[in-house]
Design a protein around this motif. Structure first.
Motif, PDB file in Angstrom:
ATOM      1  N   MET A 159      42.828  52.209 112.339  1.00  0.00           N
ATOM      2  CA  MET A 159      41.421  52.495 112.632  1.00  0.00           C
ATOM      3  C   MET A 159      41.225  52.765 114.115  1.00  0.00           C
ATOM      4  N   LEU A 160      40.650  53.915 114.423  1.00  0.00           N
ATOM      5  CA  LEU A 160      40.220  54.231 115.786  1.00  0.00           C
ATOM      6  C   LEU A 160      38.729  53.951 115.873  1.00  0.00           C
ATOM      7  N   MET A 161      38.355  52.963 116.684  1.00  0.00           N
ATOM      8  CA  MET A 161      36.958  52.566 116.814  1.00  0.00           C
ATOM      9  C   MET A 161      36.225  53.539 117.733  1.00  0.00           C
ATOM     10  N   GLN A 162      34.894  53.537 117.630  1.00  0.00           N
ATOM     11  CA  GLN A 162      34.084  54.329 118.554  1.00  0.00           C
ATOM     12  C   GLN A 162      34.351  53.919 119.984  1.00  0.00           C
ATOM     13  N   ASP A 163      34.425  52.604 120.204  1.00  0.00           N
ATOM     14  CA  ASP A 163      34.628  52.063 121.540  1.00  0.00           C
ATOM     15  C   ASP A 163      35.828  51.135 121.489  1.00  0.00           C
ATOM     16  N   SER A 164      36.853  51.463 122.268  1.00  0.00           N
ATOM     17  CA  SER A 164      38.052  50.619 122.310  1.00  0.00           C
ATOM     18  C   SER A 164      38.208  50.078 123.725  1.00  0.00           C
ATOM     19  N   PRO A 165      37.472  49.005 124.068  1.00  0.00           N
ATOM     20  CA  PRO A 165      37.513  48.480 125.438  1.00  0.00           C
ATOM     21  C   PRO A 165      38.891  47.958 125.798  1.00  0.00           C
ATOM     22  N   LEU A 166      39.278  48.166 127.046  1.00  0.00           N
ATOM     23  CA  LEU A 166      40.586  47.712 127.506  1.00  0.00           C
ATOM     24  C   LEU A 166      40.449  47.301 128.963  1.00  0.00           C
ATOM     25  N   GLY A 192      36.968  58.723 130.285  1.00  0.00           N
ATOM     26  CA  GLY A 192      36.602  58.257 128.950  1.00  0.00           C
ATOM     27  C   GLY A 192      37.242  59.087 127.848  1.00  0.00           C
ATOM     28  N   GLY A 193      37.259  60.396 128.020  1.00  0.00           N
ATOM     29  CA  GLY A 193      37.860  61.270 127.015  1.00  0.00           C
ATOM     30  C   GLY A 193      39.358  61.081 126.921  1.00  0.00           C
ATOM     31  N   GLU A 194      40.009  60.883 128.066  1.00  0.00           N
ATOM     32  CA  GLU A 194      41.458  60.646 128.055  1.00  0.00           C
ATOM     33  C   GLU A 194      41.785  59.309 127.389  1.00  0.00           C
ATOM     34  N   ARG A 195      40.980  58.276 127.661  1.00  0.00           N
ATOM     35  CA  ARG A 195      41.216  56.976 127.006  1.00  0.00           C
ATOM     36  C   ARG A 195      41.047  57.093 125.493  1.00  0.00           C
ATOM     37  N   GLN A 196      40.065  57.886 125.068  1.00  0.00           N
ATOM     38  CA  GLN A 196      39.858  58.061 123.631  1.00  0.00           C
ATOM     39  C   GLN A 196      41.094  58.691 122.992  1.00  0.00           C
ATOM     40  N   ARG A 197      41.711  59.652 123.672  1.00  0.00           N
ATOM     41  CA  ARG A 197      42.886  60.309 123.116  1.00  0.00           C
ATOM     42  C   ARG A 197      44.129  59.429 123.169  1.00  0.00           C
ATOM     43  N   VAL A 198      44.255  58.572 124.178  1.00  0.00           N
ATOM     44  CA  VAL A 198      45.415  57.687 124.198  1.00  0.00           C
ATOM     45  C   VAL A 198      45.296  56.641 123.095  1.00  0.00           C
ATOM     46  N   HIS A 199      44.080  56.219 122.769  1.00  0.00           N
ATOM     47  CA  HIS A 199      43.916  55.298 121.644  1.00  0.00           C
ATOM     48  C   HIS A 199      44.181  56.012 120.315  1.00  0.00           C
ATOM     49  N   LEU A 200      43.878  57.303 120.250  1.00  0.00           N
ATOM     50  CA  LEU A 200      44.259  58.070 119.064  1.00  0.00           C
ATOM     51  C   LEU A 200      45.778  58.079 118.914  1.00  0.00           C
ATOM     52  N   LEU A 211      38.959  57.266 111.513  1.00  0.00           N
ATOM     53  CA  LEU A 211      38.494  57.672 112.841  1.00  0.00           C
ATOM     54  C   LEU A 211      36.971  57.585 112.927  1.00  0.00           C
ATOM     55  N   ASP A 212      36.474  56.777 113.852  1.00  0.00           N
ATOM     56  CA  ASP A 212      35.031  56.636 114.039  1.00  0.00           C
ATOM     57  C   ASP A 212      34.608  57.423 115.274  1.00  0.00           C
ATOM     58  N   GLU A 213      33.951  58.551 115.052  1.00  0.00           N
ATOM     59  CA  GLU A 213      33.495  59.451 116.122  1.00  0.00           C
ATOM     60  C   GLU A 213      34.636  59.789 117.093  1.00  0.00           C
ATOM     61  N   PRO A 214      35.730  60.384 116.622  1.00  0.00           N
ATOM     62  CA  PRO A 214      36.905  60.596 117.474  1.00  0.00           C
ATOM     63  C   PRO A 214      36.750  61.698 118.517  1.00  0.00           C
ATOM     64  N   ILE A 215      35.692  62.514 118.422  1.00  0.00           N
ATOM     65  CA  ILE A 215      35.526  63.597 119.404  1.00  0.00           C
ATOM     66  C   ILE A 215      34.299  63.389 120.282  1.00  0.00           C
ATOM     67  N   SER A 216      33.709  62.196 120.244  1.00  0.00           N
ATOM     68  CA  SER A 216      32.447  61.958 120.957  1.00  0.00           C
ATOM     69  C   SER A 216      32.582  62.110 122.467  1.00  0.00           C
ATOM     70  N   ALA A 217      33.791  61.888 123.012  1.00  0.00           N
ATOM     71  CA  ALA A 217      33.981  61.977 124.462  1.00  0.00           C
ATOM     72  C   ALA A 217      34.811  63.192 124.868  1.00  0.00           C
TER      73      ALA A 217
END
Length: 269
Positions: free
Chosen positions: A80-87, A139-147, A170-176
């Motif tokens: 599962m890829l969340m909308q927000d994956s805080p790190l 933010g967009g790069e972090r979203q892709r590394v979590h993908l 995938l929850d909103e995988p292209i939002s950023a």
């Protein structure tokens, strides 16, 4: 192996957030979940993943209830890829992606895991940043590394076998993402389905949903309002009732036969 929801509901403080949801997600198929804000889309996806436990009904992965699976079985069967994956920890991109396989493929060697992580970073367009600290990304790069990390979870589980990978949720995988990276992410999702894995994504963009998905599920007020192929589901009548669009906003692409909404039609005078 299917991912099945059987009359699934989730209720909080006497309020039904999702109710009576029955769906079969198929391997080799890409399903898009669409609907207005607050319709229950993300909740439905979390229920399908097992991250939320249904207050009614059941979720099955293959021939087992998701509640009976071990953490390793669950990790191998769905990611599962969340909308927000805080790190808030310092890892290189390669290290973070490699961590995706720790539970689903516990016996994979560190060297193989790191090698596979590098290949996945290349696929999401971040190979040049493999040794960079994750906290320095946009933010967009972090979203892709979590993908890449959730792809690692599924692909590590079947590495070196002829088995298909599990379900990519995938929850909103292209939002950023900018437009070209939106295309990249959705192409990766399609490639996962083409390789025999299942894909289920929550997405607000109806045009991308219609262009990329084999099957669309429309959520409205916590229930499944409609489901089926995009050209059958995304009609003017549905767009009016569910999204409040004026009649005639949905058109059919001449080359693909897919429905689409032209944003210029909705600009206020």
């Amino acid at each position: 192996m299917k991912l099945c929801l059987q009359n699934v509901g989730w209720r909080v403080r006497d309020k039904d957030i999702v109710q009576g949801a029955s769906l079969d997600f198929e391997p080799g198929q890409m399903t898009a979940i669409v609907g207005p804000n607050g319709a229950g889309k993300s909740t439905l996806l979390r229920l399908a993943s097992g991250l939320l436990r249904a207050t009614s009904g059941d979720v099955w992965l293959g021939d087992a209830s998701i509640t009976t699976l071990s953490s390793a079985q669950l990790a191998a069967g769905r990611a599962m890829l969340m909308q927000d994956s805080p790190l808030r920890a310092q890892f290189t991109l390669r290290e973070l992606v490699a961590m995706g396989g720790q539970i689903s493929a516990p016996f994979m060697s560190t060297s193989v895991r790191l090698e596979l992580a590098g290949l996945l970073l290349e696929r999401v367009g971040l190979a040049a940043f493999a040794e960079r600290d994750v906290m320095g990304l946009s933010g967009g790069e972090r979203q892709r590394v979590h993908l890449a990390r959730v792809l690692m979870q599924l692909e590590a589980a079947v590495h070196g076998t002829d088995r298909a990978p599990g379900f990519l949720l995938l929850d909103e995988p292209i939002s950023a993402q900018d437009l070209s990276r939106q295309h990249l992410v959705l192409n990766l999702a399609r490639a996962h389905a083409s390789g025999g894995g299942g894909v289920v994504l929550v997405i607000h963009d109806l045009n991308w949903a219609a262009a990329c998905a084999d099957h669309i599920v429309v959520m409205h007020e916590g229930t499944i309002y409609a489901q089926g192929p995009p050209e059958q589901v995304l009609t003017n009548a549905l767009a009016n009732r569910v999204f409040g669009l004026e009649e005639g906003r949905v058109r059919i692409h001449a080359a693909t036969g897919k429905p689409y909404v032209l944003p210029h039609d909705m600009i206020c005078p």
